[in-house]
Design a protein around this motif. Structure first.
Motif, PDB file in Angstrom:
ATOM      1  N   GLY A 124       0.811  -1.218   0.000  1.00 44.13           N
ATOM      2  CA  GLY A 124       0.000   0.000   0.000  1.00 44.13           C
ATOM      3  C   GLY A 124       0.841   1.262   0.000  1.00 44.13           C
ATOM      4  N   ALA A 125       2.000   1.224   0.682  1.00 43.97           N
ATOM      5  CA  ALA A 125       2.847   2.413   0.740  1.00 43.97           C
ATOM      6  C   ALA A 125       3.579   2.664  -0.571  1.00 43.97           C
ATOM      7  CB  ALA A 125       3.848   2.273   1.885  1.00 43.97           C
ATOM      8  N   LEU A 126       3.908   1.598  -1.312  1.00 39.35           N
ATOM      9  CA  LEU A 126       4.722   1.744  -2.526  1.00 39.35           C
ATOM     10  C   LEU A 126       3.890   1.808  -3.798  1.00 39.35           C
ATOM     11  CD1 LEU A 126       7.625  -0.771  -1.710  1.00 39.35           C
ATOM     12  CD2 LEU A 126       7.557   1.692  -1.331  1.00 39.35           C
ATOM     13  N   ALA A 127       2.643   1.387  -3.746  1.00 39.88           N
ATOM     14  CA  ALA A 127       1.822   1.365  -4.964  1.00 39.88           C
ATOM     15  C   ALA A 127       1.485   2.782  -5.414  1.00 39.88           C
ATOM     16  CB  ALA A 127       0.545   0.570  -4.724  1.00 39.88           C
ATOM     17  N   ASN A 128       1.602   2.995  -6.736  1.00 40.16           N
ATOM     18  CA  ASN A 128       1.218   4.260  -7.361  1.00 40.16           C
ATOM     19  C   ASN A 128       1.851   5.462  -6.640  1.00 40.16           C
ATOM     20  OD1 ASN A 128      -0.022   5.990  -9.144  1.00 40.16           O
ATOM     21  ND2 ASN A 128      -2.088   5.716  -8.310  1.00 40.16           N
ATOM     22  N   PRO A 129       3.199   5.541  -6.615  1.00 42.66           N
ATOM     23  CA  PRO A 129       3.853   6.612  -5.843  1.00 42.66           C
ATOM     24  C   PRO A 129       3.548   8.011  -6.359  1.00 42.66           C
ATOM     25  CG  PRO A 129       5.447   5.457  -7.223  1.00 42.66           C
ATOM     26  CD  PRO A 129       4.166   4.690  -7.315  1.00 42.66           C
ATOM     27  N   TYR A 130       3.231   8.164  -7.652  1.00 41.04           N
ATOM     28  CA  TYR A 130       2.906   9.480  -8.199  1.00 41.04           C
ATOM     29  C   TYR A 130       1.422   9.816  -8.064  1.00 41.04           C
ATOM     30  CZ  TYR A 130       7.549   9.724 -10.292  1.00 41.04           C
ATOM     31  OH  TYR A 130       8.914   9.777 -10.483  1.00 41.04           O
ATOM     32  N   GLN A 131       0.641   8.905  -7.454  1.00 42.03           N
ATOM     33  CA  GLN A 131      -0.800   9.118  -7.271  1.00 42.03           C
ATOM     34  C   GLN A 131      -1.491   9.466  -8.590  1.00 42.03           C
ATOM     35  OE1 GLN A 131      -2.342   8.497  -4.317  1.00 42.03           O
ATOM     36  NE2 GLN A 131      -0.345   7.844  -3.591  1.00 42.03           N
ATOM     37  N   ARG A 132      -1.141   8.708  -9.617  1.00 40.12           N
ATOM     38  CA  ARG A 132      -1.719   8.959 -10.938  1.00 40.12           C
ATOM     39  C   ARG A 132      -3.099   8.324 -11.032  1.00 40.12           C
ATOM     40  NH1 ARG A 132      -1.896   6.594 -16.028  1.00 40.12           N
ATOM     41  NH2 ARG A 132      -0.651   4.787 -15.416  1.00 40.12           N
ATOM     42  N   HIS A 133      -4.062   9.097 -11.501  1.00 39.23           N
ATOM     43  CA  HIS A 133      -5.416   8.578 -11.692  1.00 39.23           C
ATOM     44  C   HIS A 133      -5.431   7.692 -12.931  1.00 39.23           C
ATOM     45  CE1 HIS A 133      -9.785   8.583 -12.456  1.00 39.23           C
ATOM     46  NE2 HIS A 133      -9.871   8.741 -11.134  1.00 39.23           N
ATOM     47  N   PRO A 134      -6.212   6.611 -12.920  1.00 38.33           N
ATOM     48  CA  PRO A 134      -6.218   5.716 -14.084  1.00 38.33           C
ATOM     49  C   PRO A 134      -6.542   6.401 -15.401  1.00 38.33           C
ATOM     50  CG  PRO A 134      -7.320   4.685 -12.224  1.00 38.33           C
ATOM     51  CD  PRO A 134      -7.021   6.094 -11.813  1.00 38.33           C
ATOM     52  N   SER A 135      -7.299   7.485 -15.361  1.00 37.13           N
ATOM     53  CA  SER A 135      -7.660   8.167 -16.609  1.00 37.13           C
ATOM     54  C   SER A 135      -6.603   9.158 -17.069  1.00 37.13           C
ATOM     55  CB  SER A 135      -8.991   8.904 -16.431  1.00 37.13           C
ATOM     56  OG  SER A 135      -8.887   9.867 -15.383  1.00 37.13           O
ATOM     57  N   ASP A 136      -5.607   9.488 -16.229  1.00 38.57           N
ATOM     58  CA  ASP A 136      -4.570  10.438 -16.610  1.00 38.57           C
ATOM     59  C   ASP A 136      -3.584   9.793 -17.576  1.00 38.57           C
ATOM     60  OD1 ASP A 136      -5.766  12.189 -14.898  1.00 38.57           O
ATOM     61  OD2 ASP A 136      -4.367  11.822 -13.236  1.00 38.57           O
TER      62      ASP A 136
END
Length: 349
Positions: A124-136
């Motif tokens: 959970g801490a390492l997933a998606n570090p840039y907080q990118r939305h799936p639609s971006d």
């Protein structure tokens, strides 16, 4: 992650469940075959192959760019790993005494619970570090193009440590294959011996620096010294037990008895609940919340159409608490209940 593979939001739960199911289905189809292979080639090589397959597939899973690729990777990962049953067999072979086997087998759920504590928090801490939305649209950075690769890279590195440890220190437990020359064990023994000699030299240097006696007045017996002989390690192990013929294969009726069939059925129902719960709960937590005023047909707590809208780190933290509570229950609550009421009554309850 499934949502990031351009899957419609109302189908994320379905494909996340399929991604988990294909792993278990492929593992179910090949588990007995891997067990037969371990009877022929030995436990150690099959376990190391399963770990290596899982490590490679974890990396490919983290770098998946489409839903078909992700599903295929999960299927290959399950088909190439039948280690759970083989490891349990190794425990029984390493600990042949019946009175000690329950304690030996309790190590496996202990390790599983430790992993269930640290694994979700790390993922959970390492997933998606840039907080990118799936639609971006993806950026130029590696972790922006593959937002869920980082936790899989870390997991693969942990697998690499396990594979190296297995090569250097894991002993073959199958009697018919235990006399084979194992170069990994030979190298591991040399490394261990060199580390022990360095420890003794460092300890002697420290005593001399403090002015203590460097050589004890009473020399330890040869059995307790750190010295090792490499000649015996480099030669094949000589077993006092003569090579035995392979025992006859058991018949199907010997294996699938009424009691074993009931155990398998019970275990299957428990696995159905546990895996379904573990797969659906994070999707429910991540699903966006819905106001009760938006749809008049919503009647909590049993009729609703929204989730909690939590992100990956918070979901990982909740699963970490889930693992901690499992450890506390296993060590503090279950043993006294099992002693008082019996294991079967606890299972029924």
């Amino acid at each position: 992650m499934i949502e990031s593979l351009r899957v419609p939001k109302d189908e994320v739960a379905k494909w996340a469940g399929i991604a988990s199911a294909v792993f278990s289905f492929a593992q179910c189809l090949t588990g007995i075959l891997w067990g037969l292979a371990s009877d022929r080639f030995g436990r150690k090589p099959i376990i190391l192959f399963g770990l290596t397959n899982t490590m490679v597939m974890i990396l490919l899973w983290g770098f998946s760019t489409s839903l078909p690729m992700a599903i295929t990777v999960r299927a290959i990962s399950g088909a190439g790993n039948g280690n759970v049953g083989i490891i349990r067999t190794m425990v029984a072979e390493m600990v042949p005494w019946k009175e000690l086997q329950p304690r030996a087998f309790s190590i496996m759920p202990l390790v599983f619970n430790i992993g269930s504590v640290f694994g979700p928090a790390l993922g959970g801490a390492l997933a998606n570090p840039y907080q990118r939305h799936p639609s971006d649209p993806p950026g130029s950075a590696l972790l922006d193009q593959f937002p869920y690769a980082l936790p899989n890279i870390v997991a693969a590195s942990i697998f690499l440590v396990g594979i190296t440890t297995g090569i250097l220190f894991l002993r073959e437990s199958l009697e018919t294959c235990s006399s084979r020359r194992d170069y990994g064990l030979i190298i591991g023994t040399k490394i261990t011996g060199a580390a022990k000699r360095q420890y003794i030299n460092l300890k002697t240097w420290w005593r001399r620096r403090r002015g203590e006696e460097a050589v004890p007045l009473l020399k330890p017996s040869s059995a307790s010294t750190w010295s090792i002989t490499t000649a015996d390690e480099e030669s094949p192990r000589k077993s006092s037990i003569k090579h035995r013929a392979r025992p006859p294969k058991p018949r199907l009726r010997d294996v699938v008895s009424k009691q074993s069939a009931l155990n398998l059925l019970s275990y299957s129902l428990l696995a159905l609940h546990a895996l379904g719960y573990d797969q659906l709960l994070p999707i429910f937590m991540h699903h966006s919340p819905q106001s009760p005023d938006s749809t008049p047909s919503i009647h909590p707590p049993f009729k609703f159409a929204g989730g909690f809208g939590l992100d990956s780190p918070r979901i990982g933290l909740l699963f970490t608490l889930y693992g901690i509570s499992g450890m506390l229950g296993q060590f503090l609550i279950f043993p006294p209940l099992a002693r008082r009421f019996g294991v079967l009554n606890c299972l029924k309850a």
